[in-house]
Design an enzyme around this catalytic site. Structure first.
Site, mmCIF file in Angstrom:
data_model
loop_
_atom_site.group_PDB
_atom_site.id
_atom_site.type_symbol
_atom_site.label_atom_id
_atom_site.label_comp_id
_atom_site.label_asym_id
_atom_site.label_seq_id
_atom_site.Cartn_x
_atom_site.Cartn_y
_atom_site.Cartn_z
ATOM 1 N N ARG B 51 -50.993 -111.142 -41.664
ATOM 2 C CA ARG B 51 -51.749 -110.060 -42.271
ATOM 3 C C ARG B 51 -50.994 -108.726 -42.213
ATOM 4 O O ARG B 51 -50.826 -108.044 -43.217
ATOM 5 C CB ARG B 51 -53.078 -109.915 -41.543
ATOM 6 C CG ARG B 51 -53.945 -108.755 -41.971
ATOM 7 C CD ARG B 51 -55.127 -108.676 -41.009
ATOM 8 N NE ARG B 51 -55.490 -110.013 -40.603
ATOM 9 C CZ ARG B 51 -56.181 -110.842 -41.368
ATOM 10 N NH1 ARG B 51 -56.636 -110.414 -42.540
ATOM 11 N NH2 ARG B 51 -56.427 -112.063 -40.956
ATOM 12 N N THR B 52 -50.539 -108.380 -41.029
ATOM 13 C CA THR B 52 -49.872 -107.087 -40.860
ATOM 14 C C THR B 52 -48.553 -107.056 -41.630
ATOM 15 O O THR B 52 -48.235 -106.077 -42.307
ATOM 16 C CB THR B 52 -49.628 -106.819 -39.355
ATOM 17 O OG1 THR B 52 -50.861 -106.912 -38.673
ATOM 18 C CG2 THR B 52 -49.026 -105.446 -39.142
ATOM 19 N N LYS B 80 -30.156 -115.429 -30.058
ATOM 20 C CA LYS B 80 -28.774 -115.275 -29.597
ATOM 21 C C LYS B 80 -28.659 -114.182 -28.532
ATOM 22 O O LYS B 80 -27.572 -113.795 -28.138
ATOM 23 C CB LYS B 80 -27.839 -114.968 -30.767
ATOM 24 C CG LYS B 80 -27.677 -116.142 -31.731
ATOM 25 C CD LYS B 80 -26.706 -115.818 -32.855
ATOM 26 C CE LYS B 80 -26.764 -116.894 -33.944
ATOM 27 N NZ LYS B 80 -26.158 -116.462 -35.206
ATOM 28 N N ARG B 101 -42.884 -105.744 -35.058
ATOM 29 C CA ARG B 101 -43.893 -106.369 -34.211
ATOM 30 C C ARG B 101 -43.169 -107.096 -33.098
ATOM 31 O O ARG B 101 -42.207 -107.826 -33.376
ATOM 32 C CB ARG B 101 -44.670 -107.382 -35.046
ATOM 33 C CG ARG B 101 -45.668 -108.197 -34.262
ATOM 34 C CD ARG B 101 -46.984 -107.461 -34.249
ATOM 35 N NE ARG B 101 -48.110 -108.299 -33.946
ATOM 36 C CZ ARG B 101 -49.341 -108.049 -34.396
ATOM 37 N NH1 ARG B 101 -49.562 -107.019 -35.197
ATOM 38 N NH2 ARG B 101 -50.354 -108.815 -34.065
ATOM 39 N N HIS B 129 -51.095 -100.617 -31.648
ATOM 40 C CA HIS B 129 -51.019 -101.163 -32.996
ATOM 41 C C HIS B 129 -51.489 -100.046 -33.931
ATOM 42 O O HIS B 129 -52.550 -100.130 -34.535
ATOM 43 C CB HIS B 129 -51.912 -102.398 -33.108
ATOM 44 C CG HIS B 129 -51.811 -103.123 -34.403
ATOM 45 N ND1 HIS B 129 -50.824 -102.882 -35.321
ATOM 46 C CD2 HIS B 129 -52.591 -104.109 -34.933
ATOM 47 C CE1 HIS B 129 -51.003 -103.683 -36.360
ATOM 48 N NE2 HIS B 129 -52.049 -104.423 -36.150
#
Lengths: 306, 306, 306
Positions: B51-52, B80, B101, B129
């Site tokens: 969604r975000t 890595k 995120r 957020h």
């Protein structure tokens, strides 16, 4: 139609054109902002490589084009057992050019033989990664002004490091390049590079164990990772690893114009305290990677910009 | 250059500008359709949040720009061992702005310190957020006409729900906001919010256990999920859970203008029978999320549209 | 607003319009290059299908639009337990049209009922895959000039092959189509197709076991995969499998104008030596798949191009 499988696919003259084009893009990005309007690149990454994939996608987008593809084999039809030849025939209907990363050596070559669109090898196992080499060459030429008459140190895992092998093969085509090969004995340059490339070309080179010994004479230092698992035993690793970590202290031994390059990602082989040194060029290198990929896309698609 | 790490990064006045801009975008989308032509957002999602991520990509695309990135750590170079600082330096060469995120608290902040492009925190663990909070504020202001003089109920898991904490911190900056905190005792608001935010700001608030008791007095009801695993024992969960499920029956207790918000995804805490109620605003909220992200991108990129 | 759930959603007349549009796109791609400027397709793939996903994305990009979405359930919020109804309501805020692939039969239909934007079923389990059927029809009509008066052989796994069932259901709407059903007994066409579709429509059909017996009389041969695991025992598989592998030798039995189609990916059921045969149309089919998806997007979005 032309593909790019190996950095040596381009002659020295073709390469000069490509690098000139990349520099013109750097100077005049606006001029190229719509050169690939309506065109698409397919990024077919059978193993993840975020940096390389995003660099290709950014390059195409900077030219006005679009990108589609997949970022790992899991999210592709590869799991259904389709051959790369079939996949590229299909993708030829979706895109104008393709960048393929594959864990298997030669897979992009096989794809190119069946393809209706130009295929760029974006890394095939331990074999080739030509756009990395093009990036390295553009970075050196842009920041040093030349590819000939330089002394370049290559440091780290010279045995398995494909970027190092490719860069050597590319540079021996230029006159008066001196190579300083810096590695633990276990990870020294393979025979075929030493004999068939370096000796055969008649270029001067030396092999040393300690980075400190090499630093004072270098125009360019090309760092790579020394992976712990490459060593025969833990003791050797512990004894040796600091030799191959570049820090502020070691940078004092280098000349004021020495460039530091690294193909990235780094783990700890360049201390972050070096990042702010004006000689650190590894992030600029990433930017040159975008320019050279833009030039490559234009070249393979035969797009002329006036 | 400016980043967005916390919803409080913007002063109330700056926030008003941002929300005004979002509303102008809502009213005149065409005016902004080419504001970011030729620009790119990198969506660096170290954990999935469809969604975000899609909201940011849609926002940039609505402005004429393009999107690239990755949707989970698996398909990135994170495996890595590259640091977020190095990743953002690299991505700075590929894009003009970045939404990150990350499961680790503070990772976007670390990235922003090394970045050459604006970084938006798109969620860092249980921490912040901010674009969710901006979305919530825009939704309330757009549908209620104001952010002051409201009574807002916050329902569900008030202990761990970061969106709830952020929303409270954002709303105490407005006069005459009353808070009704609706939760089981186990999941009540943490002390630092109760003492340092609510009491310190002098706002009126009350804590109740049953949603029914709160509904009649609310202008806005902000629902969140009550996760079974947050409870101390199964019995408590079974006994309590229906208190926190909003259905048609409970909606009868609410006033005709009460808005229902939810950050989504929901599981069962709002019955689907409520979806057709004109007071249900949680899907409109998603649309406002796109507008506010468009406004944010324009603001951080300092793009002016006349 | 209209969705596409099944290939039979379009009447024969509507289908003709769609295929005409696809052919006009094929002839005049430039005319449509900006038809969807500023529009977005969401590709919601709850299971990977690279070919189908990229075909939709390429189709939208060829129309000037953009694409966003996810390529597998892992990288989506599906894992947070959100319903497809909620997901599509949310995605309706991000995109103008959606292509959904889902392992569960009926999921796209459920989505379409909650959606604010047109939903295209891009494959729902073993149920429907309507754009594959549209692709098959466009390929046959474009290369044969007609959909009536043809003899079509369908070869391989006719029991579980959903593309075969859909194609039969689509073709019985045209006059004088003869079907030759080529499969091992274990994998023959299901009763409901034999009785309710073929017999009920009064079309001529026959069932044979060996591809060789069918080849001489076919205008079109539609190949599909025979999966080993579909057989009751290994012996049967070994005995039978070569009957269903199309190679150069068998192609000699076919007429000079017979088309070979395959929904792809193939494993080994068409030998690669057939690829260069001018009658091999399975890669052209992929290209027609892009054209028909472009036509479909324009139709569902009600975009008119003059």
């Amino acid at each position: 139609m032309r593909h790019l499988m190996s950095p040596l696919d381009f002659s020295v003259e073709e390469l000069e054109h490509l690098l000139d084009l990349a520099n013109d893009i750097e100077q005049n990005p606006e001029k190229y902002a719509h050169a690939c309007d309506g065109k698409k690149i397919a990024t077919l990454f059978y193993e993840p490589s975020t940096r390389t994939r995003l660099s290709f996608e950014a390059a195409m987008m900077n030219l006005g084009g679009k990108a589609l593809g997949f970022s790992s084999a899991d999210s592709s039809s590869a799991s259904k057992g389709e051959s790369v030849s079939d996949t590229i025939r299909v993708v030829s209907c979706f895109a104008d050019i393709c960048a393929m990363r594959h864990p298997k050596e030669g897979a992009p070559l096989v794809a190119s033989l069946a393809s209706k669109i130009p295929v760029i090898n974006a890394g095939d196992g331990g074999h080739q990664h030509p756009t990395q080499t093009l990036t390295d060459l553009l970075t050196i030429r842009s920041l040093k002004g030349r590819l000939d008459n330089i002394t370049i140190g290559l440091c780290g895992d010279l045995k398995f490091g494909r970027t190092v092998h490719s860069l050597i093969e590319a540079l021996v085509r230029y006159p008066n390049v001196k190579f300083v090969l810096i590695s633990p004995e276990e990870l020294c340059i393979p025979d075929y590079i030493r004999e068939d490339v370096l000796k055969a070309s008649g270029h001067e080179f030396e092999e040393v164990t300690r980075l400190e010994d090499a630093l004072p004479k270098l125009d360019v230092l090309y760092m790579t990772r020394v992976q712990k698992e490459r060593f025969f035993n833990e003791d050797d690793y512990v004894r040796m690893k600091d030799f191959y970590i570049l820090d502020k202290e070691k940078m004092k031994l280098a000349g004021p114009d020495m460039l530091v390059l690294h193909p990235l990602p780094r783990v700890n082989e360049i201390s972050t305290e070096v990042d702010s040194d004006p000689r650190a060029a590894y992030f600029k290198q990433v930017q040159y990677g975008v320019y050279v990929r833009m030039a490559l896309i234009l070249t393979l698609l035969e797009v002329k910009v006036c």
